[in-house]
Enzyme design. Structure first.
Site, PDB file in Angstrom:
ATOM      1  CD  GLN A   1       9.589 -29.575 -20.769  1.00  0.00           C
ATOM      2  OE1 GLN A   1       8.975 -28.806 -20.033  1.00  0.00           O
ATOM      3  NE2 GLN A   1      10.850 -29.399 -21.085  1.00  0.00           N
TER       4      GLN A   1
ATOM      5  CB  SER B   1      12.576 -33.529 -14.500  1.00  0.00           C
ATOM      6  OG  SER B   1      13.013 -32.278 -14.933  1.00  0.00           O
TER       7      SER B   1
ATOM      8  CB  SER C   1       3.689 -28.159 -15.370  1.00  0.00           C
ATOM      9  OG  SER C   1       4.807 -27.711 -14.698  1.00  0.00           O
TER      10      SER C   1
ATOM     11  CD  GLU D   1      11.963 -24.425 -19.679  1.00  0.00           C
ATOM     12  OE1 GLU D   1      12.571 -25.418 -20.149  1.00  0.00           O
ATOM     13  OE2 GLU D   1      11.555 -24.362 -18.500  1.00  0.00           O
TER      14      GLU D   1
ATOM     15  CD  GLU E   1      22.864 -23.201  -6.899  1.00  0.00           C
ATOM     16  OE1 GLU E   1      21.791 -23.684  -7.335  1.00  0.00           O
ATOM     17  OE2 GLU E   1      22.908 -22.469  -5.898  1.00  0.00           O
TER      18      GLU E   1
END
Lengths: 402, 373, 402, 373
Positions: free
Chosen positions: C123, C126, C158, C241, C370
């Site tokens: 995937q 990011s 990953s 996810e 957060e």
């Protein structure tokens, strides 16, 4: 590092101590008097002896003392059981504001009577819709001739019911941005249209008031700073609030927890032998000692002639939640007995409970934990401000949810 | 796998919530808080009429013969409503003690009136500051004569009868049943930090009393009684914690500062999320506690201690941060935030404090490991 | 409440267990094979037996199983030591996205080989400048004929080094608002111009990669959704996810802490007798048990046919800091010995240290503490969003600090 | 009232910070972390040239005869720099042990070479997992012959000599001095989670050793040695905590997400303020610890334990939240955040853990109350 006074400091301390010993209030002096009357008596005696508001100029009744001399005086005076809280707001926060922002006439008129304790003052800033967002206040002041007419409501006003005068911040222009439309005044609390109502707190006490203003007239000469400069005037007051280095006040603390832990048992052993109890007490001591030595460091800065920085704002931020936690912990040590209400605050449970009930207020009054944390983040660590939804918008167009 | 209440149970919850919204609005709590009564007698009567006091009592003794899931549900709702009634003392503790240890005569005499709510019972254990243990107990029972002082006794100012703990040996405890309306019993009403629940100090001077059941109870069986009550108390605390969170969320959405709802500031929204997380952990542990109680599982000691510790932590946190979210208004007598703050601390001190249950939790873990080995 | 299966569930479990017992991998099967090769072998065997991706439609290799059947299958399969992590991203997150957003041709081409384990996927979301702010990604895709040309850099990917295909989100229009200019594609990881570099972590391991794209060509048929719909496509993946209900994984936990506390001493007594140690273990157990029963409640919802709600997101938020804390606590129990590095993760110190070093990553990967807290506040509690400095602004005009 | 370092001391701090910025940049720490040496020998030599190892050693023994304020200042700077050198073992512990308990001959022989840094000393106390107490010690010294196993020994892989703790009675401890370069001493280098500080397991098989001083040391005097080291260690931890906070603040100001610096989100800014508060509490307690150490105050046990607990809490928190503030990058090998995370945990495990010092703190509080009464 040296915990002792410098020779100059020691000489000053001796002088102060001697005067205090010679002039202390006797049981005879105070017999039958209320706390307020005692406070006024003592303040007048200090004023007459030249020991009132010692940091002020002589012309207003002070003696131009240095900050460290003020601290030394405070430490010596603290040894006597004299009531002082009635004057803290007027002398500590409003007087510096008057000195900075009002006319010489107002200074002459008000400061000596503040120093002598003849007149008591309160601070009229907060409103129901402006708490943490202090500048969002709505109380109106409208000009009429050479007077202003005030309408609105203030809240959380300590001592309003026994005050002679107050310092009030009002909105004089709702069509400009929030911080720009404010103007500050001195106001006679005995004037027609001023109505004071006590607020009952969680603790059952009423330390604060609501104050309603209905067509209250104030002369333009009582204005502080220019029209529209009210926020800067208020900041002077708030800055002095933060600079005030006070004793932490009494409340549940490590000695109390140790005392209880020696008296009660856990598994038939003194609770103080219990390792979990010890770990908690140790953590509380770390906070208490840290704040104490933080205070010493601030005093050292004063002693060197520096002003303590904003890092001093950790006091309340650490102290108030610690008070809540240690009070809760003390009650836990007492088990079910810890819940028993005691009006005797000298008793083990009484002190713990008073602290437990009072701590939520301490975490809010004078800046919530969240506001204090923001101040540290922005002023000490230099982190950027939050985005401001109300920035540059006319006050009367800022979203209010209503 | 079904780790959820049944449809009927969920309906009971709705019903209970609706009933208490009507019968126990904040004004009722406030009336007791401000008044000089230790409980709301009218509400107690209505709760009795609803059969809540009868929930877990077998039908043979005038009860409804429902189970502990139902009682947990009611406990949660009473916690949400901060109900000013002696429910926990009478139902979780005294009634349970009677059912666990009472003899047939005692059950037949008292369970029906406890079920109907006519009789309020309490549980008198503490004898002053600190932990009460088998060896610290000074109250004595001999020849049906009870002597000693119990302080504080929760709901002791309004109870008709009390189950009282008395000294026996270092490993057993003697329970007795005493009617409180007799000359040799003197009661001193006591206030606690929660003015909406009455307490008392009770002195027994050769008072007429009878052994509960036939003899002393092992400390372990006595702890099992407290475990059962702890599960129900955990549900009550959980209800309180959830209500305090809801109140804080509502206020944070509606109160504006700096031109936006305070709930849009991460300082507040993350505070509320933190409360939610603690409550969610407490709720899941309370579910397991209810299952262990209702199913008579061997894991009750662990499940009860876990539920109790989680609920203590969640409810104290929720109650105090609810005030903090409200700012100055939260600290006034006028706002209801104080109800949760007072009651949360009161309930956290009942049945043994957080440290006590943390210790019991690890004891249970040790026993579980020992059994598995 | 009932921890047992319904009769239907029990029948399904029996069937699954029987197949697993009959078809499990033998030592002979796996001799000399890498973990990846073993995973592929096992996946193919499941596929051939009709037990791969059982929730999928039969046409793609599944059997249309219910969510609770998937959980039961997972519980039964977990009893065998079979490697599965290689397929989690492709089967669990990307396949549902392909089903929802790609052409029937792509479904037919890719899904069966995903189910059979023949092809492994990664995937590519990011980027260095878009972490928590995922939609701020900058990798460009520009149309050229019926192809797209991709340039840019992805990070935290990953399995990029062993993947056959990837799902990538790119920016196709930087002149519109951040979420609007994105388009998603399937991309051949063996295509020219794709370069993968491992990232060494704090732990010393390299579980993630940087992936560089230089003029990588992708046919328009590999597009997912419309041009400009990339954010909605990505949300499908992210939602899956969050829905993935996984075993918590191994690490420092209460049983480990208990084991250490029984073996070491404090003041010459077993540490487990120490009250402070007990209080900490109790608090950790509250969290571990709470998460476990939270999982049971989610399973119950699945069993009733409901989807677990966003309240499931507390798992990582509670679990990751707990892992860090309990690992630190375990090392403390061991005192100085706790610092000794052990590659033997079965040893007392090894497990604690691996957890201590790994936990910071767990608190960040897949949404920082957060971000997870924000999700709970907004989606569960319904609190208002933060004000958005980038809202409605063309992406190439959003402040970046550079 | 002057609770601040002197001008000269503050100048020393500036100087030390400048020196370490030059001589111990992150690249040097990384070189040791990635390499197979347990320390940076070059940096150690330069630190010796600067006279830092000589700071508190009297001039008569080749030292600078400065005091503990100066040593605290250096410790803070070494902590900021995460310096990969055996300073704490050699200076805070072994040198201090020699000065406190050594006889004249021993001091004359070893202090000058410790002062110059030519000789590295360590302190070998732990003998396996868990707490080491007077009664758990198994290492023996008899007739100048030392036998036993010490593990782990911090900086044990590079030290020339060691101060070793040996069994004596339940209330005393025997310290001895042993040269490590002899056949009957075998060393096994050990890695810890902080690869930038070497450790070793050391076996003594009838090794030649000599009593430190003339006889056994009372447990109380031994604890005083640890108290002294704890103050200095607290300063080192504090330096690390402040550096980690600075790094996190710098990153939060410069890293943008959602169109603004992440440091403008309260989730981050309040996290950083929380780190600041812990550090400020630790700093004030460290000041008092330094004063108690330097002035030989009776309050040293309380001051040391308080400073140590505060610094453990502040440094662990700062190091872990520094990583969290950095997000994914903070978790990479490439970023320096890992230095602080590894070293913070290593230092928190030296000299006894948080629980150990919490316990000692309350013991000191109890003694203080007893003395006052």
């Amino acid at each position: 590092m040296d915990f002792n006074d410098t020779p100059e400091e020691a000489a000053f301390r001796t002088e102060a101590a001697r005067w205090l010993a010679d002039n202390q209030l006797t049981a005879q002096d105070t017999e039958g008097l209320s706390r307020l009357a005692i406070a006024k008596l003592w303040q007048k005696r200090k004023y007459d002896g030249g020991w009132a508001c010692i940091g002020w100029d002589e012309q207003y009744g002070g003696r131009g003392a240095t900050p460290i001399q003020r601290v030394i005086w405070g430490q010596e005076e603290e040894k006597y059981n004299v009531p002082s809280r009635f004057f803290v707001i007027g002398q500590g926060m409003i007087a510096p504001t008057i000195m900075a922002w009002s006319s010489p006439e107002c200074c002459d008129r008000f400061l000596p009577k503040l120093a002598s304790g003849e007149e008591i003052w309160c601070q009229l800033f907060s409103e129901p819709a402006s708490g943490s967002d202090l500048a969002a206040l709505r109380t109106k002041a409208e000009p009429e001739g050479d007077e202003w007419v005030i309408n609105g409501q203030k809240i959380w006003t300590s001592g309003a019911h026994y005050s002679d005068y107050g310092m009030i911040v009002t909105r004089t222009d709702p069509t400009v941005a929030k911080h720009k439309g404010l103007t500050a005044f001195l106001v006679d609390m005995k004037a027609p249209g001023v109505e004071t109502r006590p607020i009952k707190q969680l603790t059952g006490d009423s330390d604060f008031n609501e104050v309603y203003f209905t067509d209250v007239r104030v002369p333009d000469g009582f204005r502080l700073g220019d029209v529209g400069q009210g926020w800067q005037v208020a900041l002077t007051t708030l800055m002095n609030e933060r600079l005030a280095i006070g004793g932490g006040g009494s409340g549940a603390d490590v000695p109390l927890a140790m005392k209880i832990a020696r008296e009660v048992t856990i598994n038939d052993q003194p609770a103080i032998k219990d390792s979990a109890v010890r770990a908690k007490i140790a953590n509380f001591h770390v906070l208490e000692a840290g704040l104490k030595y933080n205070g010493y460091r601030a005093l050292s800065a004063l002693s060197r002639g520096d002003l303590p920085g904003p890092e001093n704002s950790i006091g309340k931020l650490v102290g108030a939640p610690k008070l809540q936690d240690i009070a809760s912990f003390c009650m836990d040590l007492l088990e079910e007995h810890g819940a028993l209400w005691s009006d005797d605050f000298e008793s083990l449970t009484g002190m713990a409970q008073r602290s437990y009930m009072g701590a939520p207020g301490l975490r809010i009054a004078g800046g919530t934990d969240e506001i204090m944390t923001n101040i540290i983040a922005e002023r000490v660590l230099g982190l950027p401000q939050d985005p401001r939804a109300d920035k540059g918008i006319p006050f009367n167009e800022v979203p209010t949810g209503n | 796998m079904n780790f959820e209440f049944s449809e009927e149970q969920l309906m009971l919850r709705e019903q209970a919530r609706g009933f208490l919204a009507q019968q126990c609005p904040p004004a009722k709590v406030r009336a007791v808080l401000d008044g000089d009564q230790g409980h709301d007698a009218d509400l107690w009567a209505r709760v009795g009429e609803m059969g809540w006091t009868a929930t877990a009592i077998p039908e043979a003794y005038g009860g409804l013969g429902l189970g502990y899931y139902e009682l947990a549900i009611i406990a949660e709702e009473l916690g949400r409503a901060v109900a000013p009634i002696p429910f926990s003392s009478s139902v979780y503790l005294a009634t349970e003690a009677l059912m666990a240890f009472g003899n047939e005569t005692q059950k037949a005499r008292w369970l029906p009136v406890l079920a109907s709510g006519e009789c309020i019972a309490t549980f008198a254990h503490a004898e002053g500051p600190g932990q009460t243990t088998a060896s610290s107990l000074a109250t004595t029972l001999s020849d049906n004569t009870l002597s000693g002082s119990k302080k504080p006794v929760v709901d002791g100012e309004c109870a008709h009868i009390a189950v009282v703990t008395c000294q026996s040996s270092s490993e057993t405890i003697q329970l007795c049943l005493v009617e409180l309306d007799q000359d040799s019993v003197s009661r001193q009403p006591l206030q606690t930090l929660d003015f909406s629940r009455g307490h008392a100090a009770i002195d027994f001077t050769n008072a007429a009393a009878q052994k509960l059941g036939d003899g002393a109870v092992s400390w372990r069986d006595f702890e099992a009684l407290l475990d059962r009550a702890a599960v129900l108390m955990a549900w009550e605390q959980l209800g309180l914690a959830d209500k305090a969170l809801e109140q804080a969320c509502d206020y944070a959405k509606q109160r504006y500062a700096f031109g936006r709802p305070i709930g849009s500031f991460q300082a507040i929204k993350h505070k509320l999320a933190g409360m939610y997380v603690k409550n969610a952990i407490a709720r899941s542990n309370a579910y397991y506690g209810a299952w262990a109680l209702a199913s008579g599982s061997e894991s009750l000691p662990l499940a009860a201690a876990t539920a109790r510790v989680a609920s203590i932590q969640a409810s104290l946190h929720a109650a105090q941060e609810n005030i903090q979210t409200h700012g100055g208004m939260g600290f006034t007598w006028e706002f209801d935030c104080q109800f949760y703050y007072r009651r949360a601390k009161l309930l956290s001190l009942a049945l043994g404090s957080e440290r006590h249950w943390q210790d019991r939790l690890v004891t249970a873990l040790e026993q579980q490991t020992a059994t598995a080995a």
